[in-house]
Motif scaffolding. Structure first.
Motif, PDB file in Angstrom:
ATOM      1  N   GLY A  14      53.498  40.011  50.172  1.00 32.98           N
ATOM      2  CA  GLY A  14      54.505  39.029  50.560  1.00 32.98           C
ATOM      3  C   GLY A  14      54.344  37.826  49.643  1.00 32.98           C
ATOM      4  N   LEU A  15      54.797  36.671  50.112  1.00 27.73           N
ATOM      5  CA  LEU A  15      54.650  35.453  49.297  1.00 27.73           C
ATOM      6  C   LEU A  15      53.182  35.158  49.020  1.00 27.73           C
ATOM      7  CD1 LEU A  15      57.307  33.008  50.775  1.00 27.73           C
ATOM      8  CD2 LEU A  15      57.067  33.659  48.383  1.00 27.73           C
ATOM      9  N   ALA A  16      52.335  35.282  50.065  1.00 25.77           N
ATOM     10  CA  ALA A  16      50.923  34.940  49.900  1.00 25.77           C
ATOM     11  C   ALA A  16      50.268  35.839  48.846  1.00 25.77           C
ATOM     12  CB  ALA A  16      50.198  35.056  51.246  1.00 25.77           C
ATOM     13  N   GLY A  17      50.371  37.152  49.021  1.00 27.76           N
ATOM     14  CA  GLY A  17      49.713  38.083  48.100  1.00 27.76           C
ATOM     15  C   GLY A  17      50.252  37.982  46.685  1.00 27.76           C
ATOM     16  N   SER A  18      51.558  37.813  46.551  1.00 34.91           N
ATOM     17  CA  SER A  18      52.157  37.765  45.205  1.00 34.91           C
ATOM     18  C   SER A  18      51.729  36.505  44.456  1.00 34.91           C
ATOM     19  CB  SER A  18      53.691  37.807  45.301  1.00 34.91           C
ATOM     20  OG  SER A  18      54.094  38.975  45.963  1.00 34.91           O
ATOM     21  N   LEU A  19      51.785  35.362  45.140  1.00 31.84           N
ATOM     22  CA  LEU A  19      51.408  34.112  44.458  1.00 31.84           C
ATOM     23  C   LEU A  19      49.926  34.126  44.112  1.00 31.84           C
ATOM     24  CD1 LEU A  19      53.351  31.817  43.703  1.00 31.84           C
ATOM     25  CD2 LEU A  19      54.269  33.086  45.598  1.00 31.84           C
ATOM     26  N   LEU A  20      49.121  34.671  45.012  1.00 27.86           N
ATOM     27  CA  LEU A  20      47.686  34.730  44.728  1.00 27.86           C
ATOM     28  C   LEU A  20      47.414  35.659  43.540  1.00 27.86           C
ATOM     29  CD1 LEU A  20      44.982  33.653  45.670  1.00 27.86           C
ATOM     30  CD2 LEU A  20      44.726  35.722  47.001  1.00 27.86           C
ATOM     31  N   ALA A  21      48.082  36.805  43.515  1.00 32.77           N
ATOM     32  CA  ALA A  21      47.935  37.727  42.375  1.00 32.77           C
ATOM     33  C   ALA A  21      48.298  36.997  41.078  1.00 32.77           C
ATOM     34  CB  ALA A  21      48.831  38.952  42.581  1.00 32.77           C
ATOM     35  N   HIS A  22      49.386  36.242  41.129  1.00 35.21           N
ATOM     36  CA  HIS A  22      49.843  35.510  39.933  1.00 35.21           C
ATOM     37  C   HIS A  22      48.752  34.560  39.423  1.00 35.21           C
ATOM     38  CE1 HIS A  22      52.166  32.921  37.319  1.00 35.21           C
ATOM     39  NE2 HIS A  22      51.933  31.882  38.112  1.00 35.21           N
ATOM     40  N   PHE A  23      48.186  33.753  40.318  1.00 34.39           N
ATOM     41  CA  PHE A  23      47.212  32.760  39.845  1.00 34.39           C
ATOM     42  C   PHE A  23      45.879  33.395  39.450  1.00 34.39           C
ATOM     43  CE2 PHE A  23      50.101  29.763  42.000  1.00 34.39           C
ATOM     44  CZ  PHE A  23      50.352  28.961  40.896  1.00 34.39           C
ATOM     45  N   LEU A  24      45.435  34.415  40.179  1.00 35.00           N
ATOM     46  CA  LEU A  24      44.169  35.061  39.797  1.00 35.00           C
ATOM     47  C   LEU A  24      44.299  35.665  38.401  1.00 35.00           C
ATOM     48  CD1 LEU A  24      43.141  36.831  43.148  1.00 35.00           C
ATOM     49  CD2 LEU A  24      41.909  34.977  42.031  1.00 35.00           C
ATOM     50  N   GLU A  25      45.437  36.319  38.148  1.00 31.33           N
ATOM     51  CA  GLU A  25      45.626  36.925  36.825  1.00 31.33           C
ATOM     52  C   GLU A  25      45.750  35.867  35.741  1.00 31.33           C
ATOM     53  OE1 GLU A  25      48.827  39.984  37.101  1.00 31.33           O
ATOM     54  OE2 GLU A  25      47.129  41.251  36.484  1.00 31.33           O
ATOM     55  N   THR A  26      46.486  34.789  36.064  1.00 33.66           N
ATOM     56  CA  THR A  26      46.648  33.715  35.073  1.00 33.66           C
ATOM     57  C   THR A  26      45.287  33.136  34.705  1.00 33.66           C
ATOM     58  OG1 THR A  26      48.757  33.205  36.110  1.00 33.66           O
ATOM     59  CG2 THR A  26      47.872  31.524  34.653  1.00 33.66           C
ATOM     60  N   GLN A  27      44.366  33.139  35.679  1.00 34.39           N
ATOM     61  CA  GLN A  27      43.037  32.577  35.418  1.00 34.39           C
ATOM     62  C   GLN A  27      42.046  33.644  34.935  1.00 34.39           C
ATOM     63  OE1 GLN A  27      43.367  29.982  39.278  1.00 34.39           O
ATOM     64  NE2 GLN A  27      41.773  29.067  38.013  1.00 34.39           N
ATOM     65  N   GLY A  28      42.568  34.801  34.572  1.00 35.07           N
ATOM     66  CA  GLY A  28      41.739  35.783  33.866  1.00 35.07           C
ATOM     67  C   GLY A  28      41.134  36.888  34.707  1.00 35.07           C
ATOM     68  N   ALA A  29      41.397  36.925  36.017  1.00 30.89           N
ATOM     69  CA  ALA A  29      40.815  37.995  36.848  1.00 30.89           C
ATOM     70  C   ALA A  29      41.729  39.226  36.833  1.00 30.89           C
ATOM     71  CB  ALA A  29      40.637  37.492  38.278  1.00 30.89           C
ATOM     72  N   SER A  30      41.133  40.387  37.044  1.00 37.41           N
ATOM     73  CA  SER A  30      41.958  41.590  37.189  1.00 37.41           C
ATOM     74  C   SER A  30      42.173  41.845  38.684  1.00 37.41           C
ATOM     75  CB  SER A  30      41.285  42.790  36.530  1.00 37.41           C
ATOM     76  OG  SER A  30      40.031  43.017  37.114  1.00 37.41           O
ATOM     77  N   ILE A  31      43.361  42.352  39.027  1.00 40.16           N
ATOM     78  CA  ILE A  31      43.709  42.527  40.444  1.00 40.16           C
ATOM     79  C   ILE A  31      44.365  43.891  40.668  1.00 40.16           C
ATOM     80  CG2 ILE A  31      44.004  40.073  41.001  1.00 40.16           C
ATOM     81  CD1 ILE A  31      47.167  41.775  40.621  1.00 40.16           C
ATOM     82  N   PHE A  32      44.352  44.309  41.921  1.00 38.04           N
ATOM     83  CA  PHE A  32      45.096  45.502  42.327  1.00 38.04           C
ATOM     84  C   PHE A  32      45.631  45.235  43.733  1.00 38.04           C
ATOM     85  CE2 PHE A  32      45.665  49.855  43.896  1.00 38.04           C
ATOM     86  CZ  PHE A  32      46.386  50.390  42.835  1.00 38.04           C
ATOM     87  N   VAL A  33      46.927  45.470  43.927  1.00 34.37           N
ATOM     88  CA  VAL A  33      47.590  45.094  45.181  1.00 34.37           C
ATOM     89  C   VAL A  33      47.912  46.348  45.999  1.00 34.37           C
ATOM     90  CG1 VAL A  33      49.581  43.902  46.181  1.00 34.37           C
ATOM     91  CG2 VAL A  33      48.596  43.082  44.029  1.00 34.37           C
ATOM     92  N   ILE A  34      47.716  46.238  47.311  1.00 34.57           N
ATOM     93  CA  ILE A  34      48.040  47.356  48.211  1.00 34.57           C
ATOM     94  C   ILE A  34      49.039  46.876  49.257  1.00 34.57           C
ATOM     95  CG2 ILE A  34      47.083  49.018  49.875  1.00 34.57           C
ATOM     96  CD1 ILE A  34      44.415  48.769  48.399  1.00 34.57           C
ATOM     97  N   ASP A  35      50.202  47.496  49.287  1.00 37.33           N
ATOM     98  CA  ASP A  35      51.234  47.160  50.289  1.00 37.33           C
ATOM     99  C   ASP A  35      52.186  48.348  50.382  1.00 37.33           C
ATOM    100  OD1 ASP A  35      53.521  46.164  51.702  1.00 37.33           O
ATOM    101  OD2 ASP A  35      52.956  44.138  51.149  1.00 37.33           O
ATOM    102  N   PRO A  36      52.398  48.881  51.581  1.00 39.23           N
ATOM    103  CA  PRO A  36      53.199  50.098  51.691  1.00 39.23           C
ATOM    104  C   PRO A  36      54.652  49.908  51.254  1.00 39.23           C
ATOM    105  CG  PRO A  36      52.710  49.218  53.864  1.00 39.23           C
ATOM    106  CD  PRO A  36      51.923  48.420  52.883  1.00 39.23           C
ATOM    107  N   ASP A  37      55.201  48.714  51.506  1.00 40.26           N
ATOM    108  CA  ASP A  37      56.642  48.575  51.300  1.00 40.26           C
ATOM    109  C   ASP A  37      57.036  47.124  51.512  1.00 40.26           C
ATOM    110  OD1 ASP A  37      59.341  48.537  51.577  1.00 40.26           O
ATOM    111  OD2 ASP A  37      59.410  49.636  53.456  1.00 40.26           O
ATOM    112  N   GLY A  38      56.688  46.598  52.677  1.00 43.10           N
ATOM    113  CA  GLY A  38      56.969  45.191  52.946  1.00 43.10           C
ATOM    114  C   GLY A  38      58.428  44.885  53.194  1.00 43.10           C
ATOM    115  N   SER A  39      59.286  45.914  53.359  1.00 42.84           N
ATOM    116  CA  SER A  39      60.718  45.626  53.474  1.00 42.84           C
ATOM    117  C   SER A  39      61.058  44.822  54.730  1.00 42.84           C
ATOM    118  CB  SER A  39      61.533  46.920  53.425  1.00 42.84           C
ATOM    119  OG  SER A  39      61.123  47.753  54.478  1.00 42.84           O
ATOM    120  N   GLY A  40      60.214  44.900  55.771  1.00 39.78           N
ATOM    121  CA  GLY A  40      60.493  44.118  56.985  1.00 39.78           C
ATOM    122  C   GLY A  40      59.622  42.886  57.097  1.00 39.78           C
TER     123      GLY A  40
END
Ligand code: FAD
Length: 356
Positions: A14-40
């Motif tokens: 969602g907003l939380a996971g996406s923004l966090l992924a963005h900043f962690l990657e921008t600061q050089g960390a590698s990430i992997f996200v798990i979310d089935p769909d999130g459509s609701g």
């Protein structure tokens, strides 16, 4: 051997996971996200409004002087990076129905701390073809609308392109916590950051935190020819443009709910409210519902599990994820990667783990 090794697993896009992924990657960390769909998810049902001045008394939202400029800069950067258009700076026309309300607005707008957020007020004749009359409208400055679903779609495509997304449910039983790392199925990581929104009530590590939950319902309506670029707030109802004659209309707030599906009661309530505001003919296209991740003291939940240092949480964005998520995701990323001190206002150590 594990088939993948990353710095951080992120649960929820969602907003939380996406923004966090963005900043962690921008600061050089590698990430992997798990979310089935999130459509609701709450994020995909939200109007995405960033509103600096709220409530009956036109009071500035918590820490808005820091949050709004940071959100604006972040979403603009993301638009460039992802090649999409989803952040729109729009004035909110706030109906002032009585002389008292108009006076209150004018008095507040004269306060030096509010000059940056409250613009002119305008008489309602300007909008008479679209809206039923009210005495006047106050116009907010620095307000905006994030089309959250479009942003999340763009972000998801980037994750898929970079092979950084698994469209599955995170199964808490499959997590093994070792001394210096975690192992989830065939992935090894330095840590996991949970960003499941209201879904966190099922998280065995963090469900001791006082989540509340607030069900919200909204309608997507078509108003042919309205051609309206601003956001209206009248009779407790927001009308926000989505493009192609479509408008988001909402919302309801319900603390006692059984599930996250749309209800007839909320549909009728929204239609009744809309009919007191909108003069033009409209057609209901969709009816949405989701649970906002509201929390006891209305402050985000950020921090580390008291027992397992490899587990983190980013949650509690409540009714204001669009303005809160960028600033606090950046803050958490600094805490995790740069050893910055966690702001005590959002630190989950304010709640006692052992009491539960
Ligand atoms: C009707 C409505 C209107 C709103 N309007 C606004 C607004 O105008 N402005 C504003 O700022 N905010 C608004 N909000 C609030 C906003 O939506 C939230 O603050 C924000 O979206 C919360 O984001 P989140 O990422 O924490 O949670 P969510 O958006 O709920 O995302 C959580 C994600 O985690 C995933 N997940 C959960 N459990 C698991 C699991 N076990 N494994 C894998 N993935 C999992 C879900 O699939 C989901 O994608 C509104 C909310 C609603 C419902």
């Amino acid at each position: 051997m594990y088939s993948m090794k990353v710095d951080f697993l992120i649960v929820g896009q969602g907003l939380a996971g996406s923004l966090l992924a963005h900043f962690l990657e921008t600061q050089g960390a590698s990430i992997f996200v798990i979310d089935p769909d999130g459509s609701g998810s709450a994020s995909r049902r939200a109007a995405g409004l960033i509103n600096p001045v709220t409530g009956r008394y036109f009071v500035k939202s918590w820490r808005v002087d820091e949050l709004i400029p940071f959100a604006r800069e972040t979403y603009r950067t993301l638009e460039q990076q992802l090649g999409g258009s989803f952040f729109h700076e729009r004035c909110i026309l706030r109906a002032l129905g009585s002389a008292k309300e108009e006076n209150d607005w004018l008095a507040r707008a004269g306060d030096p701390g509010y000059l940056a957020y409250m613009g002119d007020h305008t008489k309602s004749e300007h909008f008479q073809t679209l809206l039923y009359p009210t005495l006047a409208y106050g116009q907010t400055l620095q307000s905006a609308q994030l089309n959250v679903a479009i942003f999340l779609d763009f972000f998801q495509k980037q994750l898929i392109r970079k092979n950084e997304l698994s469209k599955n449910n995170f199964n808490y039983n499959d997590l093994k916590i070792n001394r210096a790392a975690v192992v989830y199925q065939d992935i090894e990581a330095r840590g996991v950051i949970f960003c499941e929104g209201f879904g966190a009530i099922h998280n065995p590590f963090f469900n001791y935190l006082p989540f509340r939950g607030d069900k919200g319902e909204a309608l997507i309506v078509k108003i042919p020819g309205a051609d309206f670029e601003q956001i209206v707030k009248q009779n407790n109802t927001f009308i926000a443009p989505l493009g192609n004659d479509l408008y988001w209309v909402g919302a309801t707030y319900e603390w006692h709910f059984e599930n996250d599906t749309p209800t007839e009661k909320a549909r009728l309530e929204l239609l009744e409210r809309l009919d007191t505001v909108l003069k033009m003919p409209y057609e209901v296209i969709e009816h949405w519902a989701a649970i906002r991740p509201t929390v006891k003291d209305r402050r985000p939940f950020l921090g580390q599990h008291p027992q397992f240092q490899q587990l983190w949480i980013f949650n509690g964005l409540g009714t204001k994820g669009a303005s809160l998520a960028p600033f606090w995701a950046h803050h958490l990323s600094n805490v995790i990667l740069e050893d910055a001190i966690l702001d005590p206002e959002v630190d989950i150590t304010r709640f006692n783990h052992t009491k539960q």
